[in-house]
Design an enzyme around this catalytic site. Structure first.
Site, PDB file in Angstrom:
ATOM      1  N   TYR A 147     -39.494 -14.155 -42.562  1.00  0.00           N
ATOM      2  CA  TYR A 147     -38.265 -13.498 -43.181  1.00  0.00           C
ATOM      3  C   TYR A 147     -38.759 -12.073 -43.281  1.00  0.00           C
ATOM      4  O   TYR A 147     -38.235 -10.938 -43.258  1.00  0.00           O
ATOM      5  CB  TYR A 147     -37.588 -14.091 -44.144  1.00  0.00           C
ATOM      6  CG  TYR A 147     -36.598 -13.124 -44.846  1.00  0.00           C
ATOM      7  CD1 TYR A 147     -35.624 -12.479 -44.170  1.00  0.00           C
ATOM      8  CD2 TYR A 147     -36.669 -12.736 -46.263  1.00  0.00           C
ATOM      9  CE1 TYR A 147     -34.544 -11.619 -44.844  1.00  0.00           C
ATOM     10  CE2 TYR A 147     -35.878 -11.924 -46.875  1.00  0.00           C
ATOM     11  CZ  TYR A 147     -34.744 -11.506 -46.150  1.00  0.00           C
ATOM     12  OH  TYR A 147     -33.804 -10.575 -46.763  1.00  0.00           O
ATOM     13  N   ARG A 154     -37.168  -4.445 -39.390  1.00  0.00           N
ATOM     14  CA  ARG A 154     -35.913  -3.568 -39.914  1.00  0.00           C
ATOM     15  C   ARG A 154     -36.018  -2.403 -40.508  1.00  0.00           C
ATOM     16  O   ARG A 154     -35.606  -1.236 -40.091  1.00  0.00           O
ATOM     17  CB  ARG A 154     -34.929  -4.555 -40.544  1.00  0.00           C
ATOM     18  CG  ARG A 154     -33.735  -3.923 -40.890  1.00  0.00           C
ATOM     19  CD  ARG A 154     -32.742  -5.009 -41.419  1.00  0.00           C
ATOM     20  NE  ARG A 154     -33.217  -5.699 -42.651  1.00  0.00           N
ATOM     21  CZ  ARG A 154     -32.550  -6.685 -43.344  1.00  0.00           C
ATOM     22  NH1 ARG A 154     -31.400  -7.127 -42.860  1.00  0.00           N
ATOM     23  NH2 ARG A 154     -33.084  -7.358 -44.437  1.00  0.00           N
ATOM     24  N   TYR A 207     -35.975  -4.338 -54.180  1.00  0.00           N
ATOM     25  CA  TYR A 207     -36.674  -5.477 -54.737  1.00  0.00           C
ATOM     26  C   TYR A 207     -38.065  -4.997 -55.012  1.00  0.00           C
ATOM     27  O   TYR A 207     -38.575  -4.127 -54.313  1.00  0.00           O
ATOM     28  CB  TYR A 207     -36.670  -6.561 -53.537  1.00  0.00           C
ATOM     29  CG  TYR A 207     -35.475  -7.434 -53.896  1.00  0.00           C
ATOM     30  CD1 TYR A 207     -34.405  -7.291 -54.565  1.00  0.00           C
ATOM     31  CD2 TYR A 207     -35.164  -8.194 -52.587  1.00  0.00           C
ATOM     32  CE1 TYR A 207     -33.221  -8.353 -54.481  1.00  0.00           C
ATOM     33  CE2 TYR A 207     -34.114  -9.055 -52.362  1.00  0.00           C
ATOM     34  CZ  TYR A 207     -33.088  -8.905 -53.472  1.00  0.00           C
ATOM     35  OH  TYR A 207     -31.860  -9.823 -53.341  1.00  0.00           O
ATOM     36  N   ARG A 220     -25.152  -4.882 -50.864  1.00  0.00           N
ATOM     37  CA  ARG A 220     -24.302  -5.995 -51.046  1.00  0.00           C
ATOM     38  C   ARG A 220     -22.973  -6.348 -50.304  1.00  0.00           C
ATOM     39  O   ARG A 220     -22.573  -7.189 -50.172  1.00  0.00           O
ATOM     40  CB  ARG A 220     -23.974  -6.117 -52.597  1.00  0.00           C
ATOM     41  CG  ARG A 220     -25.572  -5.842 -53.340  1.00  0.00           C
ATOM     42  CD  ARG A 220     -26.149  -7.280 -52.943  1.00  0.00           C
ATOM     43  NE  ARG A 220     -27.578  -7.290 -53.795  1.00  0.00           N
ATOM     44  CZ  ARG A 220     -28.408  -8.329 -53.525  1.00  0.00           C
ATOM     45  NH1 ARG A 220     -28.444  -9.087 -52.457  1.00  0.00           N
ATOM     46  NH2 ARG A 220     -29.740  -8.114 -53.911  1.00  0.00           N
ATOM     47  N   GLU A 327     -25.976 -19.783 -49.139  1.00  0.00           N
ATOM     48  CA  GLU A 327     -25.908 -18.465 -49.445  1.00  0.00           C
ATOM     49  C   GLU A 327     -24.202 -18.442 -48.625  1.00  0.00           C
ATOM     50  O   GLU A 327     -23.799 -18.948 -47.862  1.00  0.00           O
ATOM     51  CB  GLU A 327     -26.583 -17.621 -48.079  1.00  0.00           C
ATOM     52  CG  GLU A 327     -26.541 -16.189 -48.091  1.00  0.00           C
ATOM     53  CD  GLU A 327     -27.414 -15.641 -47.326  1.00  0.00           C
ATOM     54  OE1 GLU A 327     -29.026 -15.705 -47.513  1.00  0.00           O
ATOM     55  OE2 GLU A 327     -27.318 -14.994 -46.233  1.00  0.00           O
TER      56      GLU A 327
HETATM   57  C1  3EB Z   1     -30.581 -11.531 -51.112  1.00  0.00           C
HETATM   58  O1  3EB Z   1     -29.818 -11.465 -51.852  1.00  0.00           O
HETATM   59  C2  3EB Z   1     -30.515 -13.047 -50.573  1.00  0.00           C
HETATM   60  O2  3EB Z   1     -31.937  -9.521 -45.281  1.00  0.00           O
HETATM   61  O3  3EB Z   1     -29.990  -9.234 -44.393  1.00  0.00           O
HETATM   62  C3  3EB Z   1     -28.583 -12.032 -48.339  1.00  0.00           C
HETATM   63  C4  3EB Z   1     -27.942 -11.204 -47.184  1.00  0.00           C
HETATM   64  C5  3EB Z   1     -30.001 -12.186 -48.049  1.00  0.00           C
HETATM   65  C6  3EB Z   1     -28.727 -10.379 -46.440  1.00  0.00           C
HETATM   66  C7  3EB Z   1     -30.707  -9.660 -45.260  1.00  0.00           C
HETATM   67  C8  3EB Z   1     -30.755 -11.429 -47.211  1.00  0.00           C
HETATM   68  C9  3EB Z   1     -30.088 -10.355 -46.282  1.00  0.00           C
HETATM   69  O4  3EB Z   1     -31.761 -11.375 -51.156  1.00  0.00           O
HETATM   70  C10 3EB Z   1     -30.827 -12.991 -48.800  1.00  0.00           C
END
Ligand code: 3EB
Length: 339
Positions: A147, A154, A207, A220, A327
């Site tokens: 991942y 990306r 992050y 989001r 999720e």
């Molecule tokens: C998170 O909130 C959970 O890498 O495109 C959620 C939605 C998550 C999209 C992405 C990853 C992605 O980090 C994981």
């Protein structure tokens, strides 16, 4: 109905289909102009196919047919307002790349570069939503979780294509499957969306480095005031508060936390619009569950939270952090009063 029947169902519907994200047990040759990804993931309520189908209102109400075409590995269909595209790339190392670069990273960068080139070429400058599926998402190679390799590829493509603005990131999801190529669907358009963040969470693109060398490049949710509706594309949402995963190995607590995050994203979208546009009734959910045996616990919790009927599909897939057990992604809509 059999999978092959869905797209033959009616000429009228076929005329309006921009594209689809389908969960199927085994691939069928769809033999159509309609861009569609076929994701091999078990559907947990017993159906052998579940499809998220994107329709064009304007194609329904006018005689102007949807356009379609190919660009590199991408297949797409479009109206004046939207373009829906798909591509599937096997993970093979590009010959010119240094051997230290993981194939998934290279393949991801290549996929996103192709998508951005298409956006420029056809003049759909805004990306609303990406769906990303890859094999073995929690596996490790080249000393990095897959991942995280995906995140590097990306992000590098976004940066290389001049798309670093964090207030214009698309909504997204990223899920793991048993096998198969990197498979991506995307929805683009001509009108700028509004990127929504979750006040309970650190933005994914911020992050800390503990989650990988490049941050996950998504927002989001994206909010679009389209011609017919207001649409809210809610990214995959999990049991994360701040930047930390909560409630490891407690699927009920993770479901509650995830629902609190969904509520927060919807509230933030409504706050941005200054009106109660979106709610939990006018919304489609897709619920990805790591362990199929958790289905009833998860479904009961969602049912309790929402009350009434839920429009949801439950699919088995791997989540992008090992400790996350589910999720939830969603699309909310509101018929426009501007009509
Ligand atoms: C998170 O909130 C959970 O890498 O495109 C959620 C939605 C998550 C999209 C992405 C990853 C992605 O980090 C994981």
């Amino acid at each position: 109905m059999p999978f092959s029947g869905i797209f033959k169902r009616s000429q009228l519907q076929q005329k309006c289909i921009l594209g689809a994200v389908c969960f199927v047990e085994s691939s069928t040759d769809s033999n159509t102009e309609i861009p569609m990804i076929q994701i091999h993931a078990p559907i947990l309520d017993g159906a052998d196919v579940a499809c998220e189908i994107w329709l064009s209102h304007t194609a329904l109400s006018s005689d102007k047919p949807l356009g379609h075409g190919h660009h590199g590995a991408i297949q797409y269909r479009y109206s004046d307002e939207f373009l829906f595209g798909v591509l599937s790339l096997p993970e093979s190392a590009l010959p010119q790349a240094r051997a230290v670069t993981a194939p998934l990273q290279q393949t991801t960068e290549s996929a996103y570069r192709q998508i951005f080139a298409l956006m420029d070429a056809l003049d759909y400058p805004h990306a609303y939503r990406f769906w990303n599926y890859m094999a073995d998402i929690n596996g490790i190679s080249h000393e990095l979780e897959r991942y995280r390799q995906f995140n590097v590829g990306r992000k590098d493509a976004f940066l290389a294509c001049g798309r670093e603005a964090s207030d214009q990131l698309p909504a997204a999801c990223a899920l793991g499957l048993a096998d198969g190529p990197l498979t991506i669907a995307f929805l683009l358009g001509r009108k700028a969306p509004i990127a929504i963040e979750n006040p309970r969470q650190v933005s994914a693109y911020e992050y800390p480095e503990a989650y990988g060398p490049r941050t996950p490049n998504f927002s989001r949710a994206t909010l679009l005031r389209a011609e017919q509706d207001d649409l809210l594309f809610i990214s995959g949402t999990a049991s994360i508060v701040g930047h930390q995963s909560l409630h490891a190995s407690d699927v009920v607590a993770q479901t509650k936390e995830t629902l609190a995050n969904l509520d927060a994203v919807i509230a933030e979208a409504n706050r941005t619009l200054g009106e109660q546009t979106f709610d939990l009734q006018h919304i489609f959910f897709k619920v990805y569950i790591r362990h199929a045996t958790d289905l009833s616990l998860v479904r009961n919790e969602i049912q309790r939270h929402i009350g009434g009927t839920i429009k949801a599909v439950f699919v088995q897939a791997d989540i992008c952090r090992r400790e996350l057990l589910l999720e939830i992604e969603a699309t909310a809509w509101h018929l426009s009063e501007r009509l």
